[in-house]
Structures are given as structure tokens and as C-alpha cells.
Design an enzyme around this catalytic site. Structure first.
Site, short mmCIF file in Angstrom:
data_model
loop_
_atom_site.label_atom_id
_atom_site.label_comp_id
_atom_site.label_asym_id
_atom_site.label_seq_id
_atom_site.Cartn_x
_atom_site.Cartn_y
_atom_site.Cartn_z
N GLU A 221 0.83 -1.20 0.00
CA GLU A 221 0.00 0.00 0.00
C GLU A 221 0.86 1.26 0.00
O GLU A 221 1.98 1.25 0.53
CB GLU A 221 -0.92 0.00 1.22
N HIS B 254 -8.00 1.46 2.02
CA HIS B 254 -7.89 0.93 3.39
C HIS B 254 -8.70 1.79 4.36
O HIS B 254 -8.21 2.26 5.38
CB HIS B 254 -6.42 0.88 3.81
#
Length: 400
Positions: free
Chosen positions: A260, A283
Site C-alpha cells: 500500500e 484501506h
């Protein structure tokens, strides 16, 4: 003076808890810091609060002898070397329940959107196409939701799904009591074969890495939907793209990724980008105002209880000692190697300095033991120096 450092825009509710408890030396950062800047910022910190982007590895923790406890203002704790923290006498606290509802609501919302093909329809209208058709669009009512991992979040998803008329199945490696009309599946393959929507709520780690791989995707119903709001490593993303391109799956929603971005300025690199039948979110499963406020309060309260009384209830890597009413002139928090005779050694050291133990509680976990001792007598620097210098001691702190 207790110094507290908070990273990644932790909700102001945490500061309110700390200040109400009398702690006002609080430094906040809106984001994570690079390793060297992080080390410098934490050099004299007693407590640190982080979210998912700040990583505290063993080498960093070894350079922070003053750090007493770590608060993960989220569910996950894989960004912290828990073993290294434990062996340095640092309990790690998290918030395993505070964002449960937020994640569950998002998952159910994504399931409904994908069943109705809303992401595709939305994209086409934005590009000037009036694609008014019911083809491939379905109600949630009567469909089967398969939940992989029936813990706090998974069970809540099931409860919400039943409220809109879905049939709920779940699979978990541990025996779990079903809520509502949910039914357990003995194997993952059994669940995949029966579910119109599969949602993942499992922890990260080697045991769950790529549990949804090409073989698992092939075992899913044709036209099924996959949702992952758990950990980025549990789905083989390349295999998922192939299943979507082949039309075996009708859609997917992915909130977590194998790698990420570290900041808002770094773009996501994923083979799923650009697919109309895929919802990609950054997220944010637990990112609601309500959940962040609750998380701020929950973790800050755990840190305050530890720093004020030594209680470690709720620590994920540490012997759990509940709150004990103070019973002496001073309280000594002693972390030691879990070896035979440790308690006798500690008691002898205290007796040598004329300390009388009036209350004591011990818990052990793996290689360490943690003792909270209330004592009568003078606990000065010489006493603490002797306790800290003994080979059995991992860490020793004084509350008075």
C-alpha cells in the site's frame, strides 16, 4: 514528565483522554515519518501511538530504551515487532472492537452495490452512456453471503446481512457460536461453492497468505463476488484479475492491498486499476468519524491505565495483569525472564532493601513474567538500580 508522541492523524479523542489524566506533553504528527526521523522523534518518548503506516521493528525498538508502551490505534498490530517489544518490556495495545460496525457496514454496502452492478453503471453514465438495463443486476435478498473468518467483524457482517434477507454461511478455523441463522461450513471450499458473495475477515500472516488463490477462485460460483477488507496478503491479486477478466467472477471490492502507498502523494500500483466491476478503496474500512473517535478513546485509556497503575489488560503481546487497587507506598513494575526462582529472586532483592511486599500479582507469557508489587518502605534510586541490574530483569519501573 511523561512524553507522548502520536502519528498518522490519530483522532483528537485520544488527546482528550491523555489530558484528562494529567498528561499534557503530547506531540502529534499528521502522517508517518521516515525511519531516521521516526527514531529521532521517539528518542525520549514514553508512549507512542501509531496506525498502520508506522512500522516499529526490533532494531528501532532497541534504540528506544525509554519507550514504555505502544498503542496501535487500529485493529492490526503487524506493523510492530511484537516479540521484540515484549522482550524489552513494552506492552502493545490495540482496538480490536471499536471499528467493527464501520467495517461491517462498508462490506454490506459494497455487496449490494456490486450485486446491482452500480460501479459499472456509474462509470458508464459519467461517460455519457444511458445503460438502463436489469441484466446482471440482483437483489441482496435471498442471496448467500459466505464469511471467511467469523470473528468480531465477520459475525457483525452476518447480522447485518440477515437483516436485508441474505442467507449467511461462515467458515473459521476455530469453532464459533453462530449468530442469528448463520450456519458453519466445515471447509473453505464448501463455503466458496455455495456463496453468491464471499467476504474475507481473517488475520494476516503466513497461515492466511493467498488463501484466495487461483484454485480458490475457481471453486467459487460463476458470477460470484469477492470482498476483501481484512489483509492485503490474503488474496492473489493477479489471479483475481484473471478470474474477473474471464467472467468467472462478476465483481470484487478490495480495501486492502499487498503493498500500500506510504502517503497520500504515492499512487497505488495494482492490476485491478481501471476494471469497471471492481471497487477499490484506500484501506478505509474502519475510517469513519465514529470509529476513529472510539478507537482514540479505547487505546488511549489502555495506555493511561498502564502508565498510572501498571495494568496490561488487553495487551496483545504481554502478560495480562488486571487493575489492582494501590495498597502500598509505591508500586514496582518488574518484567523478568520467565525462569525458575524468578519470584524468589525478586522478593529477596526487595527484602535486602527493607521493602515489605503488601500486594503482588504475577502473570507470565512465553519467555517473560510480569509482576506488579505494592510495597511499603523507601524505594530510592539505589533500590531501582539494583533491581534493574539483576540478570533476571528485563525492565523495571516505579510508580509512586
Amino acid at each position: 514528565m511523561t512524553r507522548i508522541v502520536l502519528f498518522e492523524n490519530i483522532h483528537a479523542s485520544a488527546r482528550e483522554v491523555f489530558e484528562a489524566a494529567g498528561f499534557d506533553d503530547i506531540t502529534t504528527h499528521a502522517s508517518a515519518l521516515p525511519p531516521e526521523m521516526l527514531r529521532d522523534e521517539l528518542r525520549d518518548a514514553d508512549l507512542v501511538g501509531i496506525r498502520s503506516r508506522t512500522h516499529l521493528d526490533g532494531a528501532l525498538l532497541a534504540d528506544l530504551p525509554q519507550l514504555r508502551a505502544i498503542g496501535c490505534f487500529c485493529i492490526g498490530t503487524n506493523q510492530v515487532d511484537l516479540e521484540a517489544a515484549m522482550m524489552r518490556g513494552m506492552p502493545v495495545f490495540n482496538a480490536p472492537f471499536s471499528n467493527t460496525r464501520s467495517v461491517a457496514e462498508m462490506v454490506l454496502g459494497q455487496a449490494i452495490l456490486l450485486l446491482r452492478r452500480i460501479p459499472e453503471k456509474n462509470d458508464r453514465v459519467h461517460h455519457g452512456f444511458w445503460d438502463k438495463t436489469a441484466q446482471g443486476a440482483y437483489e441482496a435478498r435471498g442471496k448467500t453471503l459466505g464469511i471467511v473468518g467469523y470473528g468480531n467483524i465477520g459475525s457483525q457482517v452476518g447480522t447485518l446481512a440477515e437483516a436485508v434477507g441474505m442467507r449467511v454461511l461462515f467458515h473459521d478455523i476455530e469453532a464459533k457460536l453462530p449468530l442469528g441463522n448463520a450456519r458453519a461450513c466445515t471447509t473453505l471450499k464448501q463455503l466458496l461453492a455455495q456463496s453468491d458473495v464471499v467476504t474475507l475477515h481473517v488475520p494476516g500472516g503466513r497461515g492466511t497468505r493467498n488463501i484466495i488463490d487461483a484454485e480458490a477462485l475457481a471453486a467459487m460460483r460463476k458470477g460470484a463476488i469477492l470482498i476483501n477488507a481484512s489483509r492485503g496478503t490474503v488474496v492473489d491479486i493477479d489471479a483475481l484479475r484473471q478470474a474477473l477478466e474471464a467472467g468467472h467472477l462478476s465483481g470484487a471490492a478490495i480495501d486492502v492491498f499487498p503493498t500500500e502507498p506510504k502517503s497520500v502523494d504515492e499512487p497505488l500500483d495494482s492490476p485491478l486499476i481501471g476494471m469497471r466491476n471492481v471497487i477499490l478503496t484506500p484501506h478505509i474500512g474502519g475510517s469513519t468519524q465514529e470509529s476513529q473517535e472510539n478507537i482514540g478513546k479505547e487505546v488511549a485509556e489502555k495506555l493511561v491505565r498502564f502508565i498510572q497503575s501498571g495494568t496490561t489488560k488487553g495487551a496483545v503481546n504481554f502478560p495480562e495483569v488486571p487493575y489492582i487497587e494501590p495498597a502500598g507506598a509505591a508500586r514496582i513494575l518488574h518484567v523478568h525472564r520467565n525462569l525458575p526462582g524468578a519470584m524468589g529472586t525478586l522478593s529477596s532483592l526487595m527484602a535486602e532493601h527493607g521493602l515489605n511486599i503488601v500486594s503482588q500479582q504475577l502473570q507470565t507469557l512465553g519467555q517473560i513474567g510480569y509482576v506488579v508489587s505494592d510495597v511499603e518502605g523507601k524505594v530510592d534510586d539505589a533500590v531501582m538500580a539494583d533491581l534493574r541490574a539483576h540478570p533476571i530483569t528485563v525492565r523495571c519501573d516505579l510508580l509512586d
